[in-house]
Design a protein around this motif. Structure first.
Motif, PDB file in Angstrom:
ATOM      1  N   ASP A 339       0.838  -1.177  -0.042  1.00 49.90           N
ATOM      2  CA  ASP A 339       0.034  -0.026  -0.063  1.00 49.90           C
ATOM      3  C   ASP A 339       0.871   1.192  -0.076  1.00 49.90           C
ATOM      4  OD1 ASP A 339      -1.800   2.121   0.360  1.00 49.90           O
ATOM      5  OD2 ASP A 339      -2.495   1.522   2.101  1.00 49.90           O
ATOM      6  N   LEU A 340       0.982   1.921  -1.163  1.00 48.93           N
ATOM      7  CA  LEU A 340       2.034   2.998  -1.306  1.00 48.93           C
ATOM      8  C   LEU A 340       1.419   4.179  -0.542  1.00 48.93           C
ATOM      9  CD1 LEU A 340       3.124   2.471  -5.166  1.00 48.93           C
ATOM     10  CD2 LEU A 340       4.154   1.533  -2.884  1.00 48.93           C
ATOM     11  N   ASN A 341       0.610   4.050  -0.080  1.00 51.86           N
ATOM     12  CA  ASN A 341      -0.167   5.418   0.813  1.00 51.86           C
ATOM     13  C   ASN A 341      -0.256   4.924   2.223  1.00 51.86           C
ATOM     14  OD1 ASN A 341      -0.837   7.929   0.859  1.00 51.86           O
ATOM     15  ND2 ASN A 341      -2.935   7.502   1.049  1.00 51.86           N
ATOM     16  N   ARG A 342       0.460   3.871   2.612  1.00 50.49           N
ATOM     17  CA  ARG A 342       0.551   3.529   4.150  1.00 50.49           C
ATOM     18  C   ARG A 342       1.117   4.524   5.045  1.00 50.49           C
ATOM     19  NH1 ARG A 342      -0.429  -1.470   5.907  1.00 50.49           N
ATOM     20  NH2 ARG A 342       0.235  -2.398   3.981  1.00 50.49           N
ATOM     21  N   ALA A 343       0.473   4.996   5.998  1.00 49.54           N
ATOM     22  CA  ALA A 343       0.754   6.074   7.021  1.00 49.54           C
ATOM     23  C   ALA A 343       2.168   5.856   7.764  1.00 49.54           C
ATOM     24  CB  ALA A 343      -0.421   6.639   7.664  1.00 49.54           C
ATOM     25  N   LYS A 344       1.999   4.734   8.113  1.00 44.73           N
ATOM     26  CA  LYS A 344       3.213   4.222   9.258  1.00 44.73           C
ATOM     27  C   LYS A 344       4.401   3.664   8.254  1.00 44.73           C
ATOM     28  CE  LYS A 344       0.509   3.741  13.474  1.00 44.73           C
ATOM     29  NZ  LYS A 344       0.292   2.914  14.387  1.00 44.73           N
ATOM     30  N   ALA A 345       4.378   3.453   7.087  1.00 48.53           N
ATOM     31  CA  ALA A 345       5.538   3.205   6.169  1.00 48.53           C
ATOM     32  C   ALA A 345       6.873   3.493   6.846  1.00 48.53           C
ATOM     33  CB  ALA A 345       5.301   3.128   4.809  1.00 48.53           C
ATOM     34  N   HIS A 346       6.899   4.843   7.146  1.00 49.86           N
ATOM     35  CA  HIS A 346       8.459   5.381   7.610  1.00 49.86           C
ATOM     36  C   HIS A 346       9.014   4.654   8.408  1.00 49.86           C
ATOM     37  CE1 HIS A 346       5.473   7.275  10.348  1.00 49.86           C
ATOM     38  NE2 HIS A 346       6.527   7.365  11.127  1.00 49.86           N
ATOM     39  N   ARG A 347       8.119   3.774   9.492  1.00 47.34           N
ATOM     40  CA  ARG A 347       8.850   3.138  10.558  1.00 47.34           C
ATOM     41  C   ARG A 347       9.500   1.884  10.227  1.00 47.34           C
ATOM     42  NH1 ARG A 347       4.629   2.936  15.723  1.00 47.34           N
ATOM     43  NH2 ARG A 347       6.499   2.170  16.744  1.00 47.34           N
ATOM     44  N   GLN A 348       9.560   1.662   8.839  1.00 48.17           N
ATOM     45  CA  GLN A 348      10.189   0.203   8.391  1.00 48.17           C
ATOM     46  C   GLN A 348      11.614   0.266   8.831  1.00 48.17           C
ATOM     47  OE1 GLN A 348      12.820   0.684   6.298  1.00 48.17           O
ATOM     48  NE2 GLN A 348      12.651   2.815   5.702  1.00 48.17           N
ATOM     49  N   THR A 349      11.988  -1.071   8.898  1.00 46.30           N
ATOM     50  CA  THR A 349      13.411  -1.253   9.499  1.00 46.30           C
ATOM     51  C   THR A 349      14.343  -1.789   8.404  1.00 46.30           C
ATOM     52  OG1 THR A 349      12.829  -3.588   9.872  1.00 46.30           O
ATOM     53  CG2 THR A 349      12.353  -2.072  11.622  1.00 46.30           C
ATOM     54  N   ALA A 350      14.129  -1.520   7.100  1.00 48.05           N
ATOM     55  CA  ALA A 350      14.898  -1.849   6.152  1.00 48.05           C
ATOM     56  C   ALA A 350      16.545  -1.489   6.502  1.00 48.05           C
ATOM     57  CB  ALA A 350      14.624  -1.368   4.678  1.00 48.05           C
ATOM     58  N   PHE A 351      16.766  -0.331   6.760  1.00 49.62           N
ATOM     59  CA  PHE A 351      18.259   0.264   7.174  1.00 49.62           C
ATOM     60  C   PHE A 351      18.476  -0.374   8.511  1.00 49.62           C
ATOM     61  CE2 PHE A 351      16.473   3.308   3.988  1.00 49.62           C
ATOM     62  CZ  PHE A 351      17.251   3.032   3.059  1.00 49.62           C
ATOM     63  N   GLY A 352      17.789  -1.185   9.184  1.00 48.50           N
ATOM     64  CA  GLY A 352      18.248  -1.629  10.382  1.00 48.50           C
ATOM     65  C   GLY A 352      17.906  -0.428  11.601  1.00 48.50           C
ATOM     66  N   TYR A 353      18.720  -0.288  12.579  1.00 44.34           N
ATOM     67  CA  TYR A 353      18.246   0.421  13.850  1.00 44.34           C
ATOM     68  C   TYR A 353      19.314   0.297  14.900  1.00 44.34           C
ATOM     69  CZ  TYR A 353      15.432   2.493  17.463  1.00 44.34           C
ATOM     70  OH  TYR A 353      14.698   3.214  18.451  1.00 44.34           O
ATOM     71  N   GLY A 354      19.497   1.477  15.507  1.00 46.05           N
ATOM     72  CA  GLY A 354      20.699   1.613  16.652  1.00 46.05           C
ATOM     73  C   GLY A 354      21.977   1.801  16.071  1.00 46.05           C
ATOM     74  N   PRO A 355      22.993   1.527  16.494  1.00 42.42           N
ATOM     75  CA  PRO A 355      24.157   1.856  16.481  1.00 42.42           C
ATOM     76  C   PRO A 355      24.758   1.352  15.139  1.00 42.42           C
ATOM     77  CG  PRO A 355      24.373   0.433  18.159  1.00 42.42           C
ATOM     78  CD  PRO A 355      22.785   0.683  18.008  1.00 42.42           C
TER      79      PRO A 355
END
Length: 409
Positions: A339-355
């Motif tokens: 869904d290319l209009n998904r409101a929370k898409a920016h929370r994706q973890t494709a780039f990892g997280y943390g240090p």
């Protein structure tokens, strides 16, 4: 469902459909034991919040080749006695990683990435112009997805036009496009690009430019006026740029276009609303991942409790970014759909997280935004030349992606 009877990584039956085991685990056993193809046991983390917790917990080490670690049978045979086996080890764990990251973070910023947007757009238009001039079908992987990122990397490193063919050939070897299957072959490619990087750094030190590599050479650790990056750290940074900024970006671009071609309604909606490109790319990063299951492997240096489950010290742990990106608690009950209009898409973890969050995330976003938006504009009738279900997937150990993606304009 008893997933201990299912060998991990789980079988994938459809390109962008997650194996059903992940959904069951998120709902019932978000921190679970799994059995690997080697017969060894490991742990698997599947929920979004647990994944983020594991990625920020220093007790989860990136150094997985230790006594007692599970044997991960990837088919890519490593030689632990090789001096290349622990390449980049000085910047992979604290305190070396902390210092290195503190320095390079000053060069890899969203502002720096945004400053390159016009240049990236021009490169994109030039490549697409070549494809238009052909007036025929082309391979989105070889003719576009791989060519754009290496051009951007050459800009970042300040590599002159005449030297780019040699560098591109070496980069292709390092990133396994020649599909080497042994650590010896990988080591040979690593040595070749390492020698090239040493020569490049020596030349840059004598004649600094306005490229990112020149900036990295001049940066110092602001804490206590410490020294800057050593030659070894600079070489490691160049190679990491290639492996993350070149291959990973190319592969993700290929998967993004593959996902769009499989969902023409979503592609049409994006073409009709190009102003949604930022959110669309975040959703495509969330959805269009085809991980092999090996990408984020950790080793617990101490006992860790997560979601009420105790993971013993000395355990091999797989942290599933792909499963986190399909977590219904974060992305909704339709998380398995695009869904290319998904409101929370920016929370994706494709780039990892943390240090260890991807250094080049901001730059990759700019590349993908420009690549997708301009391709859809230049080719309003873009479609696959053949049966999409017959597209052959290959792997770089961590991600599946199309070997070829033949399209017609």
């Amino acid at each position: 469902m008893d997933v201990t009877d299912h060998t991990y990584p789980f079988a994938r039956h459809c390109p962008f459909a997650m194996p059903e085991e992940f959904g069951w685990l998120r709902g019932h056993q978000p921190v679970a034991k799994v059995r690997l193809e080697s017969g060894d046991e490991a742990w698997l983390i599947t929920r979004y919040e647990d994944v983020r917790a594991a990625l920020t917990d220093p007790r989860f080490s990136r150094s997985i080749h230790r006594d007692g670690a599970a044997h991960v049978d990837t088919g890519f045979q490593a030689d632990a006695d090789s001096p290349l086996f622990n390449f980049g080890g000085t910047i992979s764990e604290p305190p070396g990683h902390t210092r290195w990251r503190r320095i390079v973070n000053r060069a890899f910023t969203p502002r720096q990435a945004e400053s390159m947007r016009k240049e990236i757009a021009a490169h994109t238009d030039a490549l697409l112009g070549e494809l238009v001039a052909r007036g025929e079908g082309f391979d989105l992987m070889a003719d576009f997805a791989y060519r754009l990122p290496i051009t951007v990397i050459c800009d970042l490193l300040g590599i002159e036009d005449a030297a780019r063919p040699e560098f591109t050939e070496l980069a292709a070897q390092l990133t396994r496009r020649d599909m080497q299957s042994s650590f010896i072959e990988f080591g040979q490619a690593l040595q070749s690009i390492g020698r090239y990087a040493v020569g490049l750094i020596v030349r840059k030190r004598k004649d600094l430019g306005d490229d990112l590599l020149s900036t990295l050479i001049t940066l110092r650790d602001e804490e206590g006026d410490a020294e800057g990056l050593t030659n070894e750290e600079l070489v490691s940074t160049v190679i990491l740029l290639l492996m993350a900024g070149y291959e990973s970006t190319a592969v993700q671009l290929g998967n993004i276009f593959y996902a769009l071609l499989r969902d023409p309604d979503q592609m049409r909606a994006l073409r009709e609303h190009p102003e949604r490109i930022d959110r669309a790319v975040e959703e495509l990063l969330r959805y269009a991942q085809m991980g092999t299951g090996y990408a984020i492997a950790k080793f617990t240096t101490e006992e860790v409790e997560l979601s009420g489950v105790t993971i013993p010290a000395g355990s091999t742990v797989f942290v599933s970014l792909a499963s986190a990106n399909r977590d219904e608690r974060i992305f909704g009950t339709d998380a398995d759909t695009l869904d290319l209009n998904r409101a929370k898409a920016h929370r994706q973890t494709a780039f990892g997280y943390g240090p260890h969050y991807c250094l080049g995330a901001a730059l990759a976003r700019v590349e993908m935004q420009e690549a997708v938006a301009r391709t859809l504009t230049r080719f309003p009738g873009l479609h696959h030349d053949g049966d999409l279900d017959a597209v052959e997937l290959t792997s770089n150990l961590f991600t599946y992606y199309p070997r070829e993606l033949r399209v017609l304009p």
